[in-house]
Design an enzyme around this catalytic site. Structure first.
Site, PDB file in Angstrom:
ATOM      1  N   ARG A 105      86.172  29.977 -25.226  1.00 15.00           N
ATOM      2  CA  ARG A 105      84.792  30.181 -25.681  1.00 15.00           C
ATOM      3  C   ARG A 105      84.558  29.322 -26.964  1.00 15.00           C
ATOM      4  O   ARG A 105      85.086  29.527 -27.912  1.00 15.00           O
ATOM      5  CB  ARG A 105      84.394  31.410 -25.651  1.00 15.00           C
ATOM      6  CG  ARG A 105      84.380  32.170 -24.424  1.00 15.00           C
ATOM      7  CD  ARG A 105      83.235  33.441 -24.692  1.00 15.00           C
ATOM      8  NE  ARG A 105      83.575  34.190 -25.776  1.00 15.00           N
ATOM      9  CZ  ARG A 105      82.899  35.428 -25.930  1.00 15.00           C
ATOM     10  NH1 ARG A 105      81.590  35.770 -25.201  1.00 15.00           N
ATOM     11  NH2 ARG A 105      83.163  36.115 -27.073  1.00 15.00           N
ATOM     12  N   THR A 109      78.512  28.488 -29.856  1.00 12.94           N
ATOM     13  CA  THR A 109      77.589  28.361 -28.430  1.00 12.94           C
ATOM     14  C   THR A 109      78.106  29.409 -27.542  1.00 12.94           C
ATOM     15  O   THR A 109      77.224  29.716 -26.453  1.00 12.94           O
ATOM     16  CB  THR A 109      77.696  26.901 -27.877  1.00 12.94           C
ATOM     17  OG1 THR A 109      78.918  26.832 -27.442  1.00 12.94           O
ATOM     18  CG2 THR A 109      77.326  25.728 -28.861  1.00 12.94           C
ATOM     19  N   ASP A 201      89.125  41.648 -29.081  1.00 12.79           N
ATOM     20  CA  ASP A 201      89.651  40.222 -28.521  1.00 12.79           C
ATOM     21  C   ASP A 201      90.988  40.731 -27.502  1.00 12.79           C
ATOM     22  O   ASP A 201      92.110  40.839 -28.080  1.00 12.79           O
ATOM     23  CB  ASP A 201      89.955  39.504 -29.503  1.00 12.79           C
ATOM     24  CG  ASP A 201      90.071  37.975 -29.091  1.00 12.79           C
ATOM     25  OD1 ASP A 201      91.055  37.777 -28.198  1.00 12.79           O
ATOM     26  OD2 ASP A 201      89.231  36.975 -29.343  1.00 12.79           O
ATOM     27  N   ASP A 204      93.995  38.062 -28.196  1.00 10.79           N
ATOM     28  CA  ASP A 204      94.523  38.617 -29.572  1.00 10.79           C
ATOM     29  C   ASP A 204      95.344  39.723 -29.474  1.00 10.79           C
ATOM     30  O   ASP A 204      96.558  39.974 -30.167  1.00 10.79           O
ATOM     31  CB  ASP A 204      93.779  38.383 -30.638  1.00 10.79           C
ATOM     32  CG  ASP A 204      92.995  37.283 -31.059  1.00 10.79           C
ATOM     33  OD1 ASP A 204      93.724  36.335 -30.883  1.00 10.79           O
ATOM     34  OD2 ASP A 204      92.091  37.085 -31.684  1.00 10.79           O
TER      35      ASP A 204
HETATM   36  C1  PRP Z   1      88.056  35.609 -23.726  1.00 13.60           C
HETATM   37  C2  PRP Z   1      88.198  36.381 -22.428  1.00 13.60           C
HETATM   38  C3  PRP Z   1      87.551  35.506 -21.334  1.00 13.60           C
HETATM   39  C4  PRP Z   1      86.452  34.966 -22.089  1.00 13.60           C
HETATM   40  C5  PRP Z   1      85.212  35.857 -21.591  1.00 13.60           C
HETATM   41  O1  PRP Z   1      88.743  34.364 -23.743  1.00 13.60           O
HETATM   42  O2  PRP Z   1      89.637  36.289 -22.006  1.00 13.60           O
HETATM   43  O3  PRP Z   1      88.256  34.207 -20.883  1.00 13.60           O
HETATM   44  O4  PRP Z   1      86.374  35.393 -23.555  1.00 13.60           O
HETATM   45  O5  PRP Z   1      84.138  35.500 -22.237  1.00 13.60           O
HETATM   46  P1  PRP Z   1      82.706  34.823 -21.471  1.00 13.60           P
HETATM   47  O6  PRP Z   1      82.546  35.919 -20.279  1.00 13.60           O
HETATM   48  O7  PRP Z   1      81.617  35.100 -22.529  1.00 13.60           O
HETATM   49  O8  PRP Z   1      83.185  33.686 -21.175  1.00 13.60           O
HETATM   50  P2  PRP Z   1      88.557  33.822 -25.274  1.00 13.60           P
HETATM   51  O9  PRP Z   1      87.528  32.663 -25.269  1.00 13.60           O
HETATM   52  O10 PRP Z   1      88.618  34.518 -26.256  1.00 13.60           O
HETATM   53  O11 PRP Z   1      90.066  32.812 -25.026  1.00 13.60           O
HETATM   54  P3  PRP Z   1      91.745  33.366 -25.241  1.00 13.60           P
HETATM   55  O12 PRP Z   1      91.749  34.178 -23.995  1.00 13.60           O
HETATM   56  O13 PRP Z   1      92.517  32.042 -25.288  1.00 13.60           O
HETATM   57  O14 PRP Z   1      91.761  34.235 -26.406  1.00 13.60           O
HETATM   58  N1  URA Z   2      86.250  37.938 -24.979  1.00 17.86           N
HETATM   59  C1  URA Z   2      87.171  39.133 -25.260  1.00 17.86           C
HETATM   60  O1  URA Z   2      88.209  39.005 -25.485  1.00 17.86           O
HETATM   61  N2  URA Z   2      86.339  40.289 -25.560  1.00 17.86           N
HETATM   62  C2  URA Z   2      85.268  40.210 -25.741  1.00 17.86           C
HETATM   63  O2  URA Z   2      84.616  41.567 -25.975  1.00 17.86           O
HETATM   64  C3  URA Z   2      84.319  39.310 -25.239  1.00 17.86           C
HETATM   65  C4  URA Z   2      85.176  38.256 -24.964  1.00 17.86           C
END
Ligand code: PRP
Ligand code: URA
Length: 210
Positions: A105, A109, A201, A204
């Site tokens: 994400r 935005t 997160d 993470d």
């Molecule tokens: C997180 C999570 C989803 C997304 C959800 O990923 O694992 O893929 O956010 O959010 P949304 O429904 O608003 O799209 P992130 O973008 O943090 O990437 P990562 O898993 O690489 O840390």
């Molecule tokens: N992605 C995450 O990992 N946690 C949240 O709460 C939202 C998006």
């Protein structure tokens, strides 16, 4: 109209999600719990797999039994956090093929950005389980599923651990054919798009990157 999402109310799922939410749960335990919850979600999401009757010789006679009718399956984790769910799914579905789709994400935005997509070449013939622990705005799941459909997949389910109404509604609107299985439905999103109370997160916490 799409099917109502399945929120798993099983005590084991609820217990394990409570442990995941705790900010003091460390990376090793967090990763193990994500895997275990994925196995429990898998049990529920495979309830409608077709079976066929066979005869099996037991030491005492012949039993009429049901075995899986041999549908081809695929798991597609959304990177990174969805990776944490793969082994737990493979525990029950060892023959499933695994594709990967990379989305992150944009932190300002909140729009998803795709950076990788590699799926089994016969994805169109497979029942696909899209995996991501978090369904927040729903942008990542919706775009990932759009990409998977563009490559021919027609039978898709989404499996997540924590969702909010925003994400569920968006996914149901954009992909009404996709059944949704999640472990918990939380209140909503904060002003930076995180689920509250959520679990932080997920990527993470699984990979220890913060
Ligand atoms: C997180 C999570 C989803 C997304 C959800 O990923 O694992 O893929 O956010 O959010 P949304 O429904 O608003 O799209 P992130 O973008 O943090 O990437 P990562 O898993 O690489 O840390
Ligand atoms: N992605 C995450 O990992 N946690 C949240 O709460 C939202 C998006």
């Amino acid at each position: 109209m799409s099917k109502a999402p399945m929120i798993l109310d099983h005590p084991l799922v609820q217990h394990k999600i409570s442990l995941l939410r705790n900010k003091n749960t460390g990376t090793k335990e967090f990763k193990e719990l994500v895997g275990e919850i994925a196995t429990l979600l898998c049990y529920e999401a495979t309830r409608d797999l077709p079976t066929k009757e066979v005869e099996v010789e037991t030491p005492m006679g012949v039993a009429r039994c049901n075995v899986l009718a041999g549908r081809k399956l695929a798991l597609v984790p959304i990177l990174r956090a969805g990776l944490g769910m793969v082994d737990g799914m493979l525990t029950l579905l060892p023959a499933a093929k695994v594709g990967h789709i990379g989305m992150y994400r944009n932190e300002e935005t909140l729009e998803p950005v795709e950076y990788y997509c590699k799926l089994p070449s016969d994805i169109a013939e497979r029942d696909v389980f899209v995996l991501d622990p978090m369904l927040a705005t729903g942008g990542s799941a919706c775009d990932a599923i759009t990409q998977i459909k563009k490559r021919g997949a027609r039978s898709i389910k989404f499996l997540g651990i924590v969702a909010v109404p925003e994400g569920i509604n968006k996914l149901r609107e954009m992909h009404p054919d996709v059944d949704i299985y999640v472990g918990a439905l939380d209140e909503g999103l904060n002003d930076i798009g995180y689920i509250v109370p959520g679990l932080g997160d997920a990527g993470d916490r699984i990979f220890g990157t913060k």
